[in-house]
Write an enzyme that holds these catalytic residues in place. Structure first.
Site, PDB file in Angstrom:
ATOM      1  N   PRO A   1       8.681  -3.669  -9.497  1.00  0.00           N
ATOM      2  CA  PRO A   1       8.323  -2.480  -8.943  1.00  0.00           C
ATOM      3  C   PRO A   1       8.257  -2.027  -7.633  1.00  0.00           C
ATOM      4  CG  PRO A   1       6.392  -4.192  -9.319  1.00  0.00           C
ATOM      5  CD  PRO A   1       7.842  -4.958  -9.399  1.00  0.00           C
ATOM      6  N   GLU A   2       9.528  -1.452  -6.998  1.00  0.00           N
ATOM      7  CA  GLU A   2       9.367  -0.711  -6.104  1.00  0.00           C
ATOM      8  C   GLU A   2       9.655   0.939  -6.602  1.00  0.00           C
ATOM      9  OE1 GLU A   2      11.202  -1.945  -2.540  1.00  0.00           O
ATOM     10  OE2 GLU A   2      11.163  -4.170  -2.933  1.00  0.00           O
TER      11      GLU A   2
ATOM     12  N   LYS B   1       4.953   4.154  -5.902  1.00  0.00           N
ATOM     13  CA  LYS B   1       5.053   3.388  -6.778  1.00  0.00           C
ATOM     14  C   LYS B   1       4.160   3.726  -7.886  1.00  0.00           C
ATOM     15  CE  LYS B   1       6.237   0.068  -3.275  1.00  0.00           C
ATOM     16  NZ  LYS B   1       5.566  -0.970  -2.288  1.00  0.00           N
TER      17      LYS B   1
ATOM     18  N   ARG C   1      -3.062  11.114  -0.299  1.00  0.00           N
ATOM     19  CA  ARG C   1      -2.904  10.134   0.598  1.00  0.00           C
ATOM     20  C   ARG C   1      -1.759   9.167   0.600  1.00  0.00           C
ATOM     21  NH1 ARG C   1      -3.754   5.611  -2.779  1.00  0.00           N
ATOM     22  NH2 ARG C   1      -4.776   5.967  -4.689  1.00  0.00           N
TER      23      ARG C   1
ATOM     24  N   ASN D   1       9.090  -4.585  -0.410  1.00  0.00           N
ATOM     25  CA  ASN D   1       9.686  -5.513   0.254  1.00  0.00           C
ATOM     26  C   ASN D   1      11.060  -5.667   0.452  1.00  0.00           C
ATOM     27  OD1 ASN D   1       8.965  -7.614   2.151  1.00  0.00           O
ATOM     28  ND2 ASN D   1       8.349  -9.172   0.768  1.00  0.00           N
TER      29      ASN D   1
ATOM     30  N   ARG E   1       2.963 -10.782   3.680  1.00  0.00           N
ATOM     31  CA  ARG E   1       3.962 -10.401   2.845  1.00  0.00           C
ATOM     32  C   ARG E   1       5.349 -11.266   3.593  1.00  0.00           C
ATOM     33  NH1 ARG E   1       3.772  -6.325  -0.717  1.00  0.00           N
ATOM     34  NH2 ARG E   1       5.236  -7.508  -1.884  1.00  0.00           N
TER      35      ARG E   1
END
Length: 279
Positions: A2-3, A52, A131, A172, A268
Site C-alpha cells: 500500500p503506497e 493512501k 489535512r 517508504n 521506519r
DNA sequence: TCCTTATGTACAA
DNA sequence: TGTACCTAAGGAC
C-alpha cells in the site's frame, strides 16, 4: 503493497467492477456489519483516492445529474497490512478475516486487515482531504504547496517525504527511490532543498507513481541501469519491482558498487547509497 | 509452531 | 519516542 499508486489503482478497479449495478455488501469478520447492512443493495457510484486513502461512494448519482454526490462514503485505509483481493463470481465462502466484501453477479472483492474501514459523510471526507498534502497522482495537486512546507522545515527530507500532510501517497519505497534517483542525502534538512530540486523530485514522483498505477508495482530503475543493460545477471526484488536501494541493505549499489546502507528514521527503515547520495 | 517482519498511522506520555 | 493495532508470509526450530 500500500503506497499511493496501489490506492489509485484500487479506486479504478473497484469502479470498473462494481459501478452501476446494486452491490451485495457484507462484513464476514463482523466489524463492519452494521454499515454493510445499510449499504447492501445500493450501487457504488464513485470511487476516489487521495494519497493512501480510498473512498467508495454509495448511492445517488444514479440519475443523469453527474454533479450529484453519493449519499455516503466508505473510507478505507490499508495501513501496513491491509489487502484487497478481486475475483470473478461466484464468490467463494469468505474467510473470517474479510472485513468487507462487495459482490455482484459478475465479480467480488474482499478487503482484509485495513487500519480503517468506516462509513463517513461528505463533510468528514472533506476534512480528510483538507489535512492531506498534495498527491502527485491527483490532477488537482499543487507541488508548490508541498514545497512551501518543505522549504521552511528543519526536518530531514527523508521524514518530510513520508509526512502525508506535506505530500500524500509517498511511502517508504518511493521515498527511498526518489532520493536515490536525485542523488540527495536523506538527512538533508527540508529547508536546504532548492526549488529546482523539489520540482525535479515532484515530476519524477508523478511519472514513477503513474507507472506504478499502470503496472501495479514499483519500478524505479532506469532502462540504462537494469542488470541487462549493465551486463549483470537478472535480479528480482522480493517486493515485486525493480529498485535501486529499497531493502537492498549491504548489497552493492547498482551504479557505484558501494554497500547500501540502512538506518532507523522515525521508526521506519531508511535505505540509501552513501556514495551516490551526497548532494 | 513460534518468531520476525512489512510498502502505515494514531495516540499516549 | 514508544506502543498499539490490523494480517500473512517466510524462516527458524
Amino acid at each position: 503493497m500500500p503506497e499511493g499508486h496501489t490506492i489509485h489503482r484500487l479506486a479504478h478497479d473497484y469502479a470498473t467492477r462494481f459501478s452501476g449495478a446494486p452491490t451485495h455488501v457484507t462484513s464476514p469478520q463482523g466489524k463492519f456489519s452494521d454499515a454493510a447492512a445499510l449499504l447492501t443493495g445500493t450501487p457504488l457510484t464513485r470511487t476516489e483516492a487521495h494519497g493512501k486513502h480510498l473512498f467508495l461512494g454509495f448511492g445517488s448519482g444514479s440519475g443523469s445529474d453527474a454533479a450529484e454526490q453519493p449519499d455516503t462514503w466508505v473510507h478505507i485505509h490499508l495501513g501496513l497490512f491491509g489487502k484487497v483481493t478481486f475475483g470473478d463470481a461466484p464468490a467463494p465462502p469468505p474467510t473470517d478475516t474479510v472485513r468487507l466484501r462487495l459482490a455482484n453477479p459478475t465479480a467480488y472483492v474482499d478487503l482484509r486487515g485495513p487500519t480503517t474501514c468506516a462509513l463517513i459523510t461528505d463533510a468528514e471526507k472533506q476534512a480528510i482531504h483538507d489535512r492531506l498534502g498534495p498527491d502527485p497522482l491527483r490532477p488537482d495537486a499543487d507541488p508548490q504547496a508541498a514545497y512551501h512546507r518543505v522549504s521552511r522545515s528543519r526536518t530531514t527530507i527523508a521524514a518530510l517525504l513520508m509526512d502525508q500532510k506535506v505530500i500524500a501517497g509517498v511511502g517508504n519505497v518511493y521515498r527511498a527511490e526518489v532520493l536515490f534517483r536525485h542523488g540527495i542525502d536523506p538527512y538533508r534538512a527540508g529547508r536546504d532543498i532548492t526549488p529546482t530540486e523539489w520540482k525535479a523530485m515532484w515530476s519524477d514522483l508523478v511519472a514513477l507513481m503513474r507507472e506504478g498505477v499502470r503496472n501495479n508495482r514499483i519500478d524505479t530503475v532506469r532502462p540504462e541501469h537494469t542488470p541487462e543493460a549493465m551486463g549483470r545477471p537478472p535480479r528480482v526484488d522480493d517486493h515485486g519491482g525493480e529498485v535501486y536501494v529499497y531493502r537492498r541493505t549491504h548489497q552493492p549499489c547498482h551504479l557505484c558498487g558501494t554497500g547500501i546502507r540502512t538506518a532507523d528514521l522515525a521508526a521506519r527503515n531508511l535505505f540509501w547509497c552513501p556514495t551516490c547520495q551526497k548532494k
